[in-house]
Design a protein around this motif. Sequence first.
Motif, PDB file in Angstrom:
ATOM      1  N   LEU A   7       0.812  -1.204   0.000  1.00 39.98           N
ATOM      2  CA  LEU A   7       0.000   0.000   0.000  1.00 39.98           C
ATOM      3  C   LEU A   7       0.851   1.261   0.000  1.00 39.98           C
ATOM      4  N   LEU A   8       2.047   1.182   0.522  1.00 40.86           N
ATOM      5  CA  LEU A   8       2.952   2.328   0.526  1.00 40.86           C
ATOM      6  C   LEU A   8       3.804   2.392  -0.741  1.00 40.86           C
ATOM      7  N   VAL A   9       4.273   1.257  -1.188  1.00 43.13           N
ATOM      8  CA  VAL A   9       5.201   1.220  -2.317  1.00 43.13           C
ATOM      9  C   VAL A   9       4.501   1.502  -3.640  1.00 43.13           C
ATOM     10  N   ILE A  12       3.873   5.225  -4.395  1.00 40.75           N
ATOM     11  CA  ILE A  12       5.156   5.899  -4.614  1.00 40.75           C
ATOM     12  C   ILE A  12       5.701   5.539  -5.993  1.00 40.75           C
ATOM     13  N   TRP A  13       5.600   4.260  -6.367  1.00 39.78           N
ATOM     14  CA  TRP A  13       6.041   3.820  -7.698  1.00 39.78           C
ATOM     15  C   TRP A  13       5.241   4.528  -8.787  1.00 39.78           C
ATOM     16  N   ARG A  14       3.940   4.663  -8.573  1.00 46.07           N
ATOM     17  CA  ARG A  14       3.082   5.357  -9.543  1.00 46.07           C
ATOM     18  C   ARG A  14       3.500   6.818  -9.685  1.00 46.07           C
ATOM     19  N   LEU A  15       3.780   7.469  -8.582  1.00 43.82           N
ATOM     20  CA  LEU A  15       4.207   8.870  -8.600  1.00 43.82           C
ATOM     21  C   LEU A  15       5.525   9.028  -9.355  1.00 43.82           C
TER      22      LEU A  15
END
Length: 55
Positions: A7-9, A12-15
């Motif tokens: 849920l965190l990664v 961030i990867w999308r951003l």
Amino acid sequence: MVFGCALLVLPIWRLISELWILAFNIYERLVEIRDLMARQVQTPAVVQPALRDGD
């Protein structure tokens, strides 16, 4: 634990991916602007002298 990390990664990867796409799009647009400006320099426009009120 793994689900929480995902849920965190993933956002961030999308951003980061979206920022890379944005950077490449900006680069493409700057290349287009550079090419358009280079064409304008090669074919200068004819400048007409300004007329005064009495002319």
